[in-house]
Design a protein around this motif. Structure first.
Motif, mmCIF file in Angstrom:
data_model
loop_
_atom_site.group_PDB
_atom_site.id
_atom_site.type_symbol
_atom_site.label_atom_id
_atom_site.label_comp_id
_atom_site.label_asym_id
_atom_site.label_seq_id
_atom_site.Cartn_x
_atom_site.Cartn_y
_atom_site.Cartn_z
ATOM 1 N N GLN A 177 15.468 -1.540 8.846
ATOM 2 C CA GLN A 177 15.876 -2.600 7.909
ATOM 3 C C GLN A 177 15.342 -2.290 6.508
ATOM 4 N N VAL A 178 14.160 -1.695 6.468
ATOM 5 C CA VAL A 178 13.574 -1.366 5.167
ATOM 6 C C VAL A 178 14.499 -0.389 4.445
ATOM 7 N N PHE A 179 15.031 0.576 5.220
ATOM 8 C CA PHE A 179 15.906 1.575 4.600
ATOM 9 C C PHE A 179 17.237 0.958 4.219
ATOM 10 N N SER A 180 17.792 0.104 5.119
ATOM 11 C CA SER A 180 19.135 -0.404 4.805
ATOM 12 C C SER A 180 19.049 -1.534 3.798
ATOM 13 N N ARG A 181 17.855 -2.191 3.681
ATOM 14 C CA ARG A 181 17.725 -3.305 2.727
ATOM 15 C C ARG A 181 17.647 -2.751 1.310
ATOM 16 N N LYS A 182 17.420 -1.399 1.235
ATOM 17 C CA LYS A 182 17.226 -0.794 -0.106
ATOM 18 C C LYS A 182 16.231 -1.663 -0.864
ATOM 19 N N MET A 228 10.077 -0.880 16.373
ATOM 20 C CA MET A 228 9.594 -0.402 15.074
ATOM 21 C C MET A 228 10.626 0.468 14.378
ATOM 22 N N PHE A 229 11.432 1.182 15.169
ATOM 23 C CA PHE A 229 12.542 1.911 14.548
ATOM 24 C C PHE A 229 13.526 0.901 13.948
ATOM 25 N N LEU A 230 13.820 -0.154 14.703
ATOM 26 C CA LEU A 230 14.761 -1.169 14.197
ATOM 27 C C LEU A 230 14.219 -1.814 12.934
ATOM 28 N N LYS A 289 0.839 -1.212 0.000
ATOM 29 C CA LYS A 289 0.000 0.000 0.000
ATOM 30 C C LYS A 289 0.870 1.257 0.000
ATOM 31 N N LEU A 290 2.088 1.090 0.576
ATOM 32 C CA LEU A 290 2.996 2.244 0.608
ATOM 33 C C LEU A 290 3.187 2.800 -0.796
ATOM 34 N N LEU A 291 3.164 1.891 -1.775
ATOM 35 C CA LEU A 291 3.491 2.299 -3.154
ATOM 36 C C LEU A 291 2.268 2.846 -3.878
ATOM 37 N N PHE A 309 19.517 8.048 12.636
ATOM 38 C CA PHE A 309 19.479 6.666 13.163
ATOM 39 C C PHE A 309 19.411 5.680 12.007
ATOM 40 N N TYR A 310 18.506 5.960 11.071
ATOM 41 C CA TYR A 310 18.361 5.061 9.922
ATOM 42 C C TYR A 310 19.694 4.908 9.194
ATOM 43 N N LYS A 311 20.416 6.041 9.078
ATOM 44 C CA LYS A 311 21.699 6.006 8.371
ATOM 45 C C LYS A 311 22.708 5.175 9.180
ATOM 46 N N SER A 313 2.278 16.038 19.221
ATOM 47 C CA SER A 313 1.970 17.043 18.181
ATOM 48 C C SER A 313 0.960 16.488 17.190
ATOM 49 N N TRP A 314 0.977 15.189 16.891
ATOM 50 C CA TRP A 314 -0.057 14.630 16.023
ATOM 51 C C TRP A 314 -1.423 14.744 16.679
ATOM 52 N N ARG A 315 -1.457 14.471 17.984
ATOM 53 C CA ARG A 315 -2.756 14.516 18.664
ATOM 54 C C ARG A 315 -3.270 15.940 18.741
ATOM 55 N N TYR A 332 11.823 11.547 21.506
ATOM 56 C CA TYR A 332 11.337 12.313 20.345
ATOM 57 C C TYR A 332 9.975 11.788 19.922
ATOM 58 N N HIS A 333 9.819 10.472 19.974
ATOM 59 C CA HIS A 333 8.577 9.871 19.497
ATOM 60 C C HIS A 333 7.400 10.311 20.364
ATOM 61 N N ALA A 334 7.625 10.388 21.656
ATOM 62 C CA ALA A 334 6.552 10.829 22.575
ATOM 63 C C ALA A 334 6.079 12.230 22.175
ATOM 64 N N SER A 373 0.059 -2.799 11.961
ATOM 65 C CA SER A 373 0.421 -4.130 11.483
ATOM 66 C C SER A 373 1.750 -4.568 12.108
ATOM 67 N N GLN A 374 2.665 -3.596 12.240
ATOM 68 C CA GLN A 374 3.992 -3.907 12.794
ATOM 69 C C GLN A 374 3.887 -4.298 14.267
ATOM 70 N N VAL A 375 2.967 -3.659 14.999
ATOM 71 C CA VAL A 375 2.801 -4.013 16.421
ATOM 72 C C VAL A 375 2.287 -5.450 16.527
ATOM 73 N N LEU A 427 -1.546 5.836 6.186
ATOM 74 C CA LEU A 427 -0.764 4.673 5.761
ATOM 75 C C LEU A 427 0.253 4.281 6.825
ATOM 76 N N LEU A 428 0.931 5.275 7.383
ATOM 77 C CA LEU A 428 1.942 4.974 8.412
ATOM 78 C C LEU A 428 1.280 4.391 9.645
ATOM 79 N N THR A 429 0.046 4.862 9.935
ATOM 80 C CA THR A 429 -0.699 4.308 11.067
ATOM 81 C C THR A 429 -1.028 2.843 10.812
HETATM 82 C C1 LIG Z 1 1.200 5.791 13.882
HETATM 83 C C2 LIG Z 1 2.201 6.122 12.783
HETATM 84 C C3 LIG Z 1 1.905 7.475 12.134
HETATM 85 C C4 LIG Z 1 3.598 6.144 13.363
HETATM 86 O O1 LIG Z 1 3.894 6.802 14.522
HETATM 87 N N1 LIG Z 1 5.203 6.666 14.749
HETATM 88 C C5 LIG Z 1 5.752 5.902 13.771
HETATM 89 C C6 LIG Z 1 7.122 5.544 13.653
HETATM 90 C C7 LIG Z 1 7.943 6.150 12.696
HETATM 91 CL CL1 LIG Z 1 7.265 7.367 11.682
HETATM 92 C C8 LIG Z 1 9.294 5.801 12.559
HETATM 93 C C9 LIG Z 1 9.825 4.804 13.390
HETATM 94 C C10 LIG Z 1 9.026 4.196 14.375
HETATM 95 C C11 LIG Z 1 7.682 4.572 14.485
HETATM 96 CL CL2 LIG Z 1 6.697 3.813 15.672
HETATM 97 C C12 LIG Z 1 4.739 5.556 12.864
HETATM 98 C C13 LIG Z 1 4.893 4.724 11.641
HETATM 99 O O2 LIG Z 1 5.534 3.504 12.085
HETATM 100 C C14 LIG Z 1 5.947 2.574 11.147
HETATM 101 C C15 LIG Z 1 6.160 1.278 11.612
HETATM 102 C C16 LIG Z 1 6.602 0.275 10.729
HETATM 103 C C17 LIG Z 1 6.819 0.561 9.381
HETATM 104 C C18 LIG Z 1 7.258 -0.505 8.467
HETATM 105 C C19 LIG Z 1 7.915 -1.645 8.947
HETATM 106 C C20 LIG Z 1 8.306 -2.682 8.096
HETATM 107 C C21 LIG Z 1 8.044 -2.583 6.722
HETATM 108 C C22 LIG Z 1 8.327 -3.496 5.632
HETATM 109 C C23 LIG Z 1 8.999 -4.805 5.776
HETATM 110 O O3 LIG Z 1 9.411 -5.178 6.904
HETATM 111 O O4 LIG Z 1 9.132 -5.494 4.719
HETATM 112 C C24 LIG Z 1 7.913 -3.035 4.408
HETATM 113 S S1 LIG Z 1 7.186 -1.536 4.566
HETATM 114 C C25 LIG Z 1 7.386 -1.431 6.240
HETATM 115 C C26 LIG Z 1 6.989 -0.395 7.083
HETATM 116 C C27 LIG Z 1 6.607 1.879 8.933
HETATM 117 C C28 LIG Z 1 6.190 2.884 9.823
#
Ligand SMILES: CC(C)c1onc(-c2c(Cl)cccc2Cl)c1COc1ccc(-c2ccc3c(C(=O)O)csc3c2)cc1
Length: 229
Positions: free
Chosen positions: A91-96, A85-87, A29-31, A125-127, A210-212, A203-205, A50-52, A43-45
Protein backbone atom coordinates in the motif's frame (compact mmCIF):
# COMPACT_ATOMS: atom_id res chain seq x y z
CA UNK A 1 -27.10 -6.62 -2.30
CA UNK A 2 -24.71 -6.31 0.68
CA UNK A 3 -26.74 -7.29 3.76
CA UNK A 4 -26.83 -5.31 7.01
CA UNK A 5 -24.62 -7.80 8.85
CA UNK A 6 -22.15 -7.81 5.94
CA UNK A 7 -22.01 -4.00 6.16
CA UNK A 8 -21.33 -4.31 9.91
CA UNK A 9 -18.58 -6.93 9.37
CA UNK A 10 -16.88 -4.75 6.74
CA UNK A 11 -17.11 -1.65 8.98
CA UNK A 12 -15.39 -3.45 11.89
CA UNK A 13 -12.57 -4.77 9.67
CA UNK A 14 -11.97 -1.50 7.80
CA UNK A 15 -11.97 0.57 11.01
CA UNK A 16 -9.51 -1.83 12.64
CA UNK A 17 -7.31 -1.70 9.53
CA UNK A 18 -7.24 2.10 9.56
CA UNK A 19 -6.90 2.39 13.33
CA UNK A 20 -3.80 0.15 13.54
CA UNK A 21 -0.99 1.74 11.53
CA UNK A 22 2.77 2.10 12.00
CA UNK A 23 3.24 5.22 14.22
CA UNK A 24 4.26 8.23 12.12
CA UNK A 25 7.44 8.80 14.14
CA UNK A 26 8.57 5.25 13.22
CA UNK A 27 7.61 5.63 9.55
CA UNK A 28 9.34 9.03 9.41
CA UNK A 29 12.65 7.37 10.34
CA UNK A 30 12.67 5.95 6.83
CA UNK A 31 13.36 9.48 5.60
CA UNK A 32 15.93 10.52 8.18
CA UNK A 33 18.65 7.96 8.79
CA UNK A 34 21.67 7.20 6.58
CA UNK A 35 21.71 4.80 3.65
CA UNK A 36 24.31 2.18 4.56
CA UNK A 37 23.27 -1.44 4.07
CA UNK A 38 23.55 -1.85 7.84
CA UNK A 39 21.39 1.22 8.52
CA UNK A 40 18.80 0.08 5.96
CA UNK A 41 18.57 -3.38 7.51
CA UNK A 42 18.14 -1.92 11.01
CA UNK A 43 15.42 0.47 9.82
CA UNK A 44 13.55 -2.26 7.95
CA UNK A 45 13.81 -4.45 11.05
CA UNK A 46 12.27 -1.65 13.08
CA UNK A 47 9.50 -1.21 10.49
CA UNK A 48 8.76 -4.94 10.42
CA UNK A 49 8.70 -5.16 14.23
CA UNK A 50 6.32 -2.23 14.46
CA UNK A 51 4.24 -3.69 11.63
CA UNK A 52 3.92 -7.05 13.43
CA UNK A 53 2.62 -5.26 16.54
CA UNK A 54 0.10 -3.42 14.34
CA UNK A 55 -0.84 -6.71 12.66
CA UNK A 56 -1.52 -8.43 16.00
CA UNK A 57 -3.82 -5.60 17.09
CA UNK A 58 -5.65 -5.63 13.73
CA UNK A 59 -6.08 -9.42 13.89
CA UNK A 60 -7.56 -9.26 17.40
CA UNK A 61 -10.31 -7.05 15.94
CA UNK A 62 -11.30 -9.56 13.24
CA UNK A 63 -14.74 -10.78 14.36
CA UNK A 64 -14.49 -14.29 15.79
CA UNK A 65 -10.68 -14.46 15.78
CA UNK A 66 -10.34 -14.35 19.57
CA UNK A 67 -12.83 -17.21 19.97
CA UNK A 68 -10.57 -19.53 17.91
CA UNK A 69 -8.40 -22.09 19.71
CA UNK A 70 -5.39 -20.16 21.13
CA UNK A 71 -2.73 -22.30 19.45
CA UNK A 72 -4.58 -21.79 16.16
CA UNK A 73 -4.57 -18.02 16.69
CA UNK A 74 -0.76 -18.15 16.98
CA UNK A 75 -0.47 -20.48 13.97
CA UNK A 76 -2.56 -18.08 11.84
CA UNK A 77 -0.48 -15.05 12.89
CA UNK A 78 2.84 -16.81 12.28
CA UNK A 79 1.63 -18.22 8.97
CA UNK A 80 0.34 -14.91 7.62
CA UNK A 81 2.73 -12.29 9.04
CA UNK A 82 4.97 -12.06 5.97
CA UNK A 83 1.99 -11.95 3.57
CA UNK A 84 0.25 -9.27 5.65
CA UNK A 85 3.45 -7.21 5.64
CA UNK A 86 3.83 -7.57 1.89
CA UNK A 87 0.23 -6.36 1.51
CA UNK A 88 0.78 -3.46 3.90
CA UNK A 89 4.10 -2.35 2.44
CA UNK A 90 2.50 -2.68 -1.03
CA UNK A 91 0.00 0.00 0.00
CA UNK A 92 2.91 2.31 0.74
CA UNK A 93 4.14 1.82 -2.82
CA UNK A 94 0.74 2.10 -4.48
CA UNK A 95 -0.32 5.05 -2.27
CA UNK A 96 2.66 6.97 -3.71
CA UNK A 97 3.14 8.43 -0.21
CA UNK A 98 3.20 12.25 -0.44
CA UNK A 99 6.13 12.49 1.95
CA UNK A 100 8.45 10.47 -0.28
CA UNK A 101 8.22 7.22 1.71
CA UNK A 102 7.73 5.26 -1.50
CA UNK A 103 11.12 6.00 -3.10
CA UNK A 104 12.92 5.80 0.23
CA UNK A 105 11.33 2.48 1.20
CA UNK A 106 12.18 1.00 -2.21
CA UNK A 107 15.75 2.32 -1.95
CA UNK A 108 16.24 0.83 1.50
CA UNK A 109 14.75 -2.53 0.54
CA UNK A 110 16.99 -2.68 -2.56
CA UNK A 111 20.06 -1.97 -0.40
CA UNK A 112 19.49 -4.12 2.68
CA UNK A 113 21.38 -7.29 1.79
CA UNK A 114 18.53 -8.94 -0.12
CA UNK A 115 19.92 -10.84 -3.11
CA UNK A 116 18.89 -9.79 -6.64
CA UNK A 117 16.91 -12.99 -7.29
CA UNK A 118 14.28 -11.92 -4.70
CA UNK A 119 14.05 -8.31 -5.89
CA UNK A 120 12.24 -9.17 -9.12
CA UNK A 121 9.36 -11.21 -7.65
CA UNK A 122 9.09 -8.77 -4.74
CA UNK A 123 8.79 -5.63 -6.88
CA UNK A 124 6.64 -7.43 -9.46
CA UNK A 125 4.20 -8.07 -6.61
CA UNK A 126 4.31 -4.44 -5.54
CA UNK A 127 3.63 -3.41 -9.13
CA UNK A 128 0.74 -5.89 -9.53
CA UNK A 129 -0.89 -4.60 -6.34
CA UNK A 130 -0.40 -0.99 -7.46
CA UNK A 131 -2.12 -1.71 -10.79
CA UNK A 132 -5.26 -2.86 -8.93
CA UNK A 133 -5.81 0.59 -7.34
CA UNK A 134 -7.43 -1.16 -4.39
CA UNK A 135 -9.89 0.72 -2.20
CA UNK A 136 -9.10 0.65 1.49
CA UNK A 137 -12.10 -1.63 2.15
CA UNK A 138 -10.61 -4.12 -0.32
CA UNK A 139 -7.15 -3.81 1.29
CA UNK A 140 -8.58 -4.41 4.78
CA UNK A 141 -10.72 -7.39 3.72
CA UNK A 142 -7.94 -8.95 1.64
CA UNK A 143 -5.56 -8.71 4.63
CA UNK A 144 -8.18 -10.30 6.92
CA UNK A 145 -8.77 -13.06 4.33
CA UNK A 146 -5.01 -13.74 4.12
CA UNK A 147 -4.78 -13.98 7.92
CA UNK A 148 -7.80 -16.33 8.02
CA UNK A 149 -6.23 -18.87 5.66
CA UNK A 150 -7.30 -22.28 7.04
CA UNK A 151 -4.42 -24.39 5.65
CA UNK A 152 -1.53 -22.69 7.44
CA UNK A 153 0.96 -25.06 9.11
CA UNK A 154 -0.11 -26.43 12.53
CA UNK A 155 -3.72 -25.15 12.37
CA UNK A 156 -5.82 -27.82 14.15
CA UNK A 157 -9.44 -26.65 13.62
CA UNK A 158 -9.38 -25.61 9.95
CA UNK A 159 -13.20 -25.64 9.70
CA UNK A 160 -13.43 -22.97 12.42
CA UNK A 161 -11.07 -20.75 10.40
CA UNK A 162 -13.03 -21.41 7.17
CA UNK A 163 -16.23 -20.31 8.94
CA UNK A 164 -14.57 -16.94 9.62
CA UNK A 165 -12.92 -16.57 6.23
CA UNK A 166 -15.96 -17.38 4.09
CA UNK A 167 -18.11 -14.38 5.17
CA UNK A 168 -15.11 -12.13 4.43
CA UNK A 169 -14.78 -13.63 0.94
CA UNK A 170 -18.53 -13.13 0.35
CA UNK A 171 -18.38 -9.46 1.35
CA UNK A 172 -15.25 -8.86 -0.74
CA UNK A 173 -16.82 -10.51 -3.79
CA UNK A 174 -19.96 -8.36 -3.51
CA UNK A 175 -17.87 -5.23 -2.89
CA UNK A 176 -15.77 -5.89 -6.02
CA UNK A 177 -18.91 -6.24 -8.15
CA UNK A 178 -20.25 -2.95 -6.75
CA UNK A 179 -17.00 -0.95 -6.93
CA UNK A 180 -15.69 -2.34 -10.25
CA UNK A 181 -18.83 -3.06 -12.36
CA UNK A 182 -16.80 -2.60 -15.55
CA UNK A 183 -14.35 -5.29 -14.46
CA UNK A 184 -16.14 -8.59 -13.67
CA UNK A 185 -12.75 -10.34 -13.14
CA UNK A 186 -11.60 -7.92 -10.45
CA UNK A 187 -12.44 -10.23 -7.51
CA UNK A 188 -10.59 -13.11 -9.21
CA UNK A 189 -7.58 -10.82 -9.70
CA UNK A 190 -7.56 -9.94 -6.00
CA UNK A 191 -7.55 -13.64 -5.07
CA UNK A 192 -4.76 -14.15 -7.58
CA UNK A 193 -2.64 -11.76 -5.49
CA UNK A 194 -3.12 -14.11 -2.50
CA UNK A 195 -1.63 -16.93 -4.57
CA UNK A 196 1.29 -14.68 -5.54
CA UNK A 197 1.79 -13.92 -1.83
CA UNK A 198 2.22 -17.62 -1.07
CA UNK A 199 5.19 -17.82 -3.43
CA UNK A 200 6.72 -14.74 -1.78
CA UNK A 201 6.64 -16.64 1.55
CA UNK A 202 9.16 -19.08 0.11
CA UNK A 203 11.43 -16.30 -1.16
CA UNK A 204 11.18 -14.60 2.21
CA UNK A 205 12.30 -17.73 4.06
CA UNK A 206 15.43 -17.73 1.89
CA UNK A 207 15.95 -13.99 2.50
CA UNK A 208 15.91 -14.69 6.26
CA UNK A 209 18.45 -17.49 5.86
CA UNK A 210 20.85 -15.33 3.85
CA UNK A 211 20.54 -12.44 6.32
CA UNK A 212 21.28 -14.79 9.18
CA UNK A 213 24.27 -16.22 7.35
CA UNK A 214 25.61 -12.67 7.22
CA UNK A 215 25.05 -12.45 10.95
CA UNK A 216 22.16 -9.95 10.79
CA UNK A 217 20.20 -9.78 14.06
CA UNK A 218 16.40 -9.58 14.35
CA UNK A 219 14.25 -8.36 17.25
CA UNK A 220 12.78 -10.88 19.78
CA UNK A 221 9.28 -10.37 18.31
CA UNK A 222 10.48 -11.17 14.76
CA UNK A 223 12.50 -14.16 16.03
CA UNK A 224 9.33 -15.46 17.68
CA UNK A 225 7.00 -14.94 14.73
CA UNK A 226 9.52 -16.25 12.16
CA UNK A 227 10.97 -19.07 14.33
CA UNK A 228 14.55 -17.83 13.95
CA UNK A 229 17.41 -18.14 16.54
C1 LIG B 1 13.28 -7.67 9.29
C2 LIG B 1 13.27 -6.78 8.06
C3 LIG B 1 14.67 -6.58 7.49
C4 LIG B 1 12.38 -7.39 7.00
O1 LIG B 1 12.47 -8.71 6.66
N1 LIG B 1 11.59 -8.94 5.67
C5 LIG B 1 10.92 -7.80 5.40
C6 LIG B 1 9.91 -7.63 4.41
C7 LIG B 1 10.18 -6.95 3.21
CL1 LIG B 1 11.78 -6.35 2.96
C8 LIG B 1 9.20 -6.77 2.23
C9 LIG B 1 7.91 -7.27 2.46
C10 LIG B 1 7.62 -7.98 3.64
C11 LIG B 1 8.63 -8.14 4.60
CL2 LIG B 1 8.26 -8.98 6.06
C12 LIG B 1 11.41 -6.79 6.23
C13 LIG B 1 10.96 -5.37 6.27
O2 LIG B 1 9.52 -5.43 6.44
C14 LIG B 1 8.78 -4.27 6.37
C15 LIG B 1 7.51 -4.31 6.95
C16 LIG B 1 6.67 -3.17 6.90
C17 LIG B 1 7.11 -2.00 6.29
C18 LIG B 1 6.24 -0.81 6.28
C19 LIG B 1 4.85 -0.94 6.40
C20 LIG B 1 4.01 0.18 6.42
C21 LIG B 1 4.57 1.46 6.31
C22 LIG B 1 3.94 2.77 6.30
C23 LIG B 1 2.49 3.02 6.43
O3 LIG B 1 1.70 2.05 6.51
O4 LIG B 1 2.12 4.23 6.45
C24 LIG B 1 4.84 3.81 6.16
S1 LIG B 1 6.40 3.21 6.05
C25 LIG B 1 5.97 1.58 6.17
C26 LIG B 1 6.81 0.48 6.16
C27 LIG B 1 8.40 -1.98 5.71
C28 LIG B 1 9.21 -3.12 5.74
Amino acid sequence: KITKEQQALMKVVVEAYNRHQIPQDVAKKLLQEQYSEEENFLLLTEMATSQVQVLVEFTKNIPGFLSLNHEDQIALLKGSAVEAMFLRSAQVFSRKMPNGHTEVLEERIRKSGISEEFMTPMFNFYKSIGELHMMQEEQALLTAIAILTPDRPYVKDQQAVERLQEPMLDVLRKLCVLQHPQEPQYFARLLGRLTELRTLNHYHAEMLTSWRMNDHKFTPLLCEIWDVE
